[in-house]
Design an enzyme around this catalytic site. Structure first.
Site, PDB file in Angstrom:
ATOM      1  N   ASP A  30      39.192  48.193  27.381  1.00  0.00           N
ATOM      2  CA  ASP A  30      39.416  49.596  27.015  1.00  0.00           C
ATOM      3  C   ASP A  30      40.662  50.098  27.749  1.00  0.00           C
ATOM      4  O   ASP A  30      40.874  49.816  28.934  1.00  0.00           O
ATOM      5  CB  ASP A  30      38.195  50.441  27.390  1.00  0.00           C
ATOM      6  CG  ASP A  30      38.206  51.797  26.694  1.00  0.00           C
ATOM      7  OD1 ASP A  30      37.356  52.029  25.817  1.00  0.00           O
ATOM      8  OD2 ASP A  30      39.071  52.645  27.048  1.00  0.00           O
ATOM      9  N   HIS A 100      32.408  50.168  17.190  1.00  0.00           N
ATOM     10  CA  HIS A 100      32.711  49.417  18.411  1.00  0.00           C
ATOM     11  C   HIS A 100      31.588  49.575  19.416  1.00  0.00           C
ATOM     12  O   HIS A 100      30.930  50.611  19.474  1.00  0.00           O
ATOM     13  CB  HIS A 100      34.044  49.868  19.022  1.00  0.00           C
ATOM     14  CG  HIS A 100      34.147  51.356  19.237  1.00  0.00           C
ATOM     15  ND1 HIS A 100      34.467  52.226  18.222  1.00  0.00           N
ATOM     16  CD2 HIS A 100      33.967  52.114  20.340  1.00  0.00           C
ATOM     17  CE1 HIS A 100      34.491  53.459  18.691  1.00  0.00           C
ATOM     18  NE2 HIS A 100      34.175  53.427  19.982  1.00  0.00           N
TER      19      HIS A 100
HETATM   20  P1  AMP Z   1      34.588  56.137  21.415  1.00  0.00           P
HETATM   21  O1  AMP Z   1      34.884  57.411  22.163  1.00  0.00           O
HETATM   22  O2  AMP Z   1      33.196  55.643  21.598  1.00  0.00           O
HETATM   23  O3  AMP Z   1      35.006  56.235  19.974  1.00  0.00           O
HETATM   24  O4  AMP Z   1      35.476  55.037  22.118  1.00  0.00           O
HETATM   25  C1  AMP Z   1      36.807  54.801  21.804  1.00  0.00           C
HETATM   26  C2  AMP Z   1      37.370  54.056  22.968  1.00  0.00           C
HETATM   27  O5  AMP Z   1      38.569  53.441  22.548  1.00  0.00           O
HETATM   28  C3  AMP Z   1      37.710  54.926  24.180  1.00  0.00           C
HETATM   29  O6  AMP Z   1      36.985  54.458  25.316  1.00  0.00           O
HETATM   30  C4  AMP Z   1      39.212  54.733  24.340  1.00  0.00           C
HETATM   31  O7  AMP Z   1      39.624  54.706  25.693  1.00  0.00           O
HETATM   32  C5  AMP Z   1      39.435  53.413  23.642  1.00  0.00           C
HETATM   33  N1  AMP Z   1      40.775  53.205  23.102  1.00  0.00           N
HETATM   34  C6  AMP Z   1      41.485  54.053  22.325  1.00  0.00           C
HETATM   35  N2  AMP Z   1      42.667  53.511  22.004  1.00  0.00           N
HETATM   36  C7  AMP Z   1      42.705  52.273  22.574  1.00  0.00           C
HETATM   37  C8  AMP Z   1      43.648  51.216  22.588  1.00  0.00           C
HETATM   38  N3  AMP Z   1      44.838  51.295  21.969  1.00  0.00           N
HETATM   39  N4  AMP Z   1      43.344  50.096  23.289  1.00  0.00           N
HETATM   40  C9  AMP Z   1      42.173  49.995  23.931  1.00  0.00           C
HETATM   41  N5  AMP Z   1      41.226  50.945  23.931  1.00  0.00           N
HETATM   42  C10 AMP Z   1      41.484  52.078  23.269  1.00  0.00           C
END
Ligand code: AMP
Ligand code: ZN
Length: 114
Positions: A30, A100
């Site tokens: 993440d 995810h």
């Molecule tokens: P959610 O809030 O459950 O939808 O989780 C989305 C997650 O994706 C969050 O923890 C973000 O930090 C993570 N995230 C968003 N963009 C990226 C990226 N480019 N690479 C890795 N993680 C990401």
């Protein structure tokens, strides 16, 4: 799916710190870790959220949990323990609309979440 950040990660159009990949799923760190270990495991198929798991596409969910078993061994958190989280929809705090599973560990986690 166009304009989906995780589909772009799958296609290699935006970078990620990938730790696992096969024909059905990928896992990567993440970008904004909430724990010492914070990885995301996602299906390569664009499924919007847990609301869209069906008879047809649900096999990948079992596979994701098997992949998580491998990952937690490799990241050395299987014995200490960890949490698998899926946020669904607005109230669930979902910010990326591609299914995810968060895997969090490496410290004692609080419960319940806020
Ligand atoms: P959610 O809030 O459950 O939808 O989780 C989305 C997650 O994706 C969050 O923890 C973000 O930090 C993570 N995230 C968003 N963009 C990226 C990226 N480019 N690479 C890795 N993680 C990401
Ligand atoms: Zn997607």
């Amino acid at each position: 799916m166009e304009n989906c950040i995780f589909c772009k990660i799958i296609k290699g159009e935006i970078p990620s710190k990938k730790i696992y990949e096969d024909d059905k799923v990928i896992a990567f760190h993440d970008i904004s870790p909430a724990a010492p270990v914070h990885v995301l495991v996602i299906p390569k198929e664009h499924i919007e959220s847990a609301n869209y798991i069906t008879q047809e596409n649900s096999k990948v969910i079992a596979h994701i949990f098997q992949v998580i078993n491998k990952i937690v061994e490799e990241l050395n958190i299987s014995q200490g323990g960890y949490r698998i989280v899926n946020n669904c929809g607005n109230d669930g705090g979902q910010t990326v609309n591609h299914l995810h599973f968060h895997v969090l560990g490496g410290r004692e986690l609080q419960w319940p979440p806020g």
